[in-house]
Design a protein around this motif. Structure first.
Motif, PDB file in Angstrom:
ATOM      1  N   ASP A  95      11.697  -3.580  -1.957  1.00 44.27           N
ATOM      2  CA  ASP A  95      10.471  -2.914  -2.389  1.00 44.27           C
ATOM      3  C   ASP A  95       9.262  -3.484  -1.652  1.00 44.27           C
ATOM      4  O   ASP A  95       8.334  -2.742  -1.291  1.00 44.27           O
ATOM      5  N   LYS A  96       9.266  -4.791  -1.417  1.00 46.97           N
ATOM      6  CA  LYS A  96       8.164  -5.430  -0.711  1.00 46.97           C
ATOM      7  C   LYS A  96       8.066  -4.899   0.717  1.00 46.97           C
ATOM      8  O   LYS A  96       6.957  -4.601   1.203  1.00 46.97           O
ATOM      9  N   MET A  97       9.214  -4.746   1.395  1.00 49.70           N
ATOM     10  CA  MET A  97       9.229  -4.256   2.773  1.00 49.70           C
ATOM     11  C   MET A  97       8.813  -2.787   2.823  1.00 49.70           C
ATOM     12  O   MET A  97       8.080  -2.367   3.736  1.00 49.70           O
ATOM     13  N   LYS A  98       9.255  -2.002   1.852  1.00 53.66           N
ATOM     14  CA  LYS A  98       8.854  -0.595   1.808  1.00 53.66           C
ATOM     15  C   LYS A  98       7.334  -0.484   1.660  1.00 53.66           C
ATOM     16  O   LYS A  98       6.685   0.292   2.352  1.00 53.66           O
ATOM     17  N   HIS A  99       6.786  -1.261   0.730  1.00 51.01           N
ATOM     18  CA  HIS A  99       5.343  -1.211   0.478  1.00 51.01           C
ATOM     19  C   HIS A  99       4.564  -1.636   1.716  1.00 51.01           C
ATOM     20  O   HIS A  99       3.527  -1.039   2.038  1.00 51.01           O
ATOM     21  N   TRP A 100       5.063  -2.641   2.410  1.00 47.55           N
ATOM     22  CA  TRP A 100       4.372  -3.151   3.587  1.00 47.55           C
ATOM     23  C   TRP A 100       4.437  -2.177   4.756  1.00 47.55           C
ATOM     24  O   TRP A 100       3.444  -1.971   5.464  1.00 47.55           O
ATOM     25  N   SER A 101       5.602  -1.545   4.961  1.00 53.39           N
ATOM     26  CA  SER A 101       5.775  -0.670   6.124  1.00 53.39           C
ATOM     27  C   SER A 101       5.160   0.709   5.928  1.00 53.39           C
ATOM     28  O   SER A 101       4.757   1.358   6.903  1.00 53.39           O
ATOM     29  N   ASP A 102       5.066   1.188   4.684  1.00 51.14           N
ATOM     30  CA  ASP A 102       4.400   2.466   4.429  1.00 51.14           C
ATOM     31  C   ASP A 102       2.946   2.381   4.897  1.00 51.14           C
ATOM     32  O   ASP A 102       2.225   1.445   4.554  1.00 51.14           O
ATOM     33  N   GLY A 103       2.516   3.339   5.658  1.00 56.02           N
ATOM     34  CA  GLY A 103       1.147   3.350   6.124  1.00 56.02           C
ATOM     35  C   GLY A 103       0.950   2.755   7.501  1.00 56.02           C
ATOM     36  O   GLY A 103      -0.106   2.953   8.121  1.00 56.02           O
TER      37      GLY A 103
END
Length: 237
Positions: A95-103
């Protein structure tokens, strides 16, 4: 075997056919058709030029969404096309990687992605082709299903807001993660076969082959499925 006219007409069901940026590969009568041919006499770096994981035309502003490949000839051994699902890769991230890579937004250029094991690197002595240099989201949502996938292709070489070492390390890590064995399959395209794949959920790559005879295919790629606007597609053989 489909005629060229029927092939382009069939491809048009999936969008407006695009023309290859390599003019020498275009069919003289149907420029939407892109010829791909290799054989024993083809120089190694040209013959294995597609042995890298990519999304066709990701180096263009109007990138392809669907590719349609028609086999004309195939070697008895080897010559498979490999596919890896980018949505599965995104789902496997923390979830942390998804949040970071989105955008995040990546810079793309033909043949400029950091190469990973098993790929054929471009010939450094070959003149660089003049193509677009677009920006694309690092995480891209499918225009029809809404599913998110990692979009590095074989062309992402930088990420806005990151330094050189950091961006290259991240792109290489994601590209290596995309092609792990649990994310990929392979397909042997034989004479007369037509294979279609969705660029918004897959990257693909050829496999190295020792040719004893000629191999050939024609292909069609489009920038968006029929349900999306603007709708485009590309054909190759």
């Amino acid at each position: 075997m489909l005629s060229d006219a029927d092939y382009v007409r069939f491809a048009s069901f999936f969008g407006r056919p695009l023309e290859s940026f390599i003019r020498d590969h275009r069919n003289a009568d149907y420029p939407e058709i892109n010829h791909s041919k290799s054989g024993p006499a083809t120089p190694l770096l040209v013959r294995d030029g597609a042995v890298h994981w990519h999304w066709a035309s990701s180096h263009e502003v109007e990138g392809g969404a669907v590719t349609m490949l028609l086999g004309k000839k195939a070697p008895d051994v080897g010559g498979e096309t490999r596919f890896a699902r980018t949505s599965k890769v995104y789902e496997s991230l923390s979830d942390k990687m998804k949040h970071w890579s989105d955008g995040l937004v990546a810079r793309h250029g033909l043949g400029r992605a950091p190469w990973i094991e098993g790929e054929t690197e471009p010939d450094p002595d070959r003149p660089r082709r003049q193509t677009d240099a677009p920006d694309h989201p690092l995480v891209m949502a499918h225009p029809v299903t809404g599913r998110k996938g990692i979009f590095t292709s074989g062309t992402a070489y930088g990420i806005h807001g990151m330094d050189d070492a950091e961006e290259i390390a991240l792109i290489r890590e994601l590209r290596e993660h995309i092609v792990r064995s649990e994310h990929r399959i392979s397909c042997k395209v034989r004479a007369g076969d037509i294979v279609l794949w969705d660029h918004f959920d897959a990257v693909h790559g050829a496999t190295p082959t020792e040719y004893s005879s000629e191999q050939g295919a024609v292909c069609c790629t489009g920038s968006a499925p029929r349900a999306c606007q603007p709708s485009t597609s590309r054909v190759s053989e």
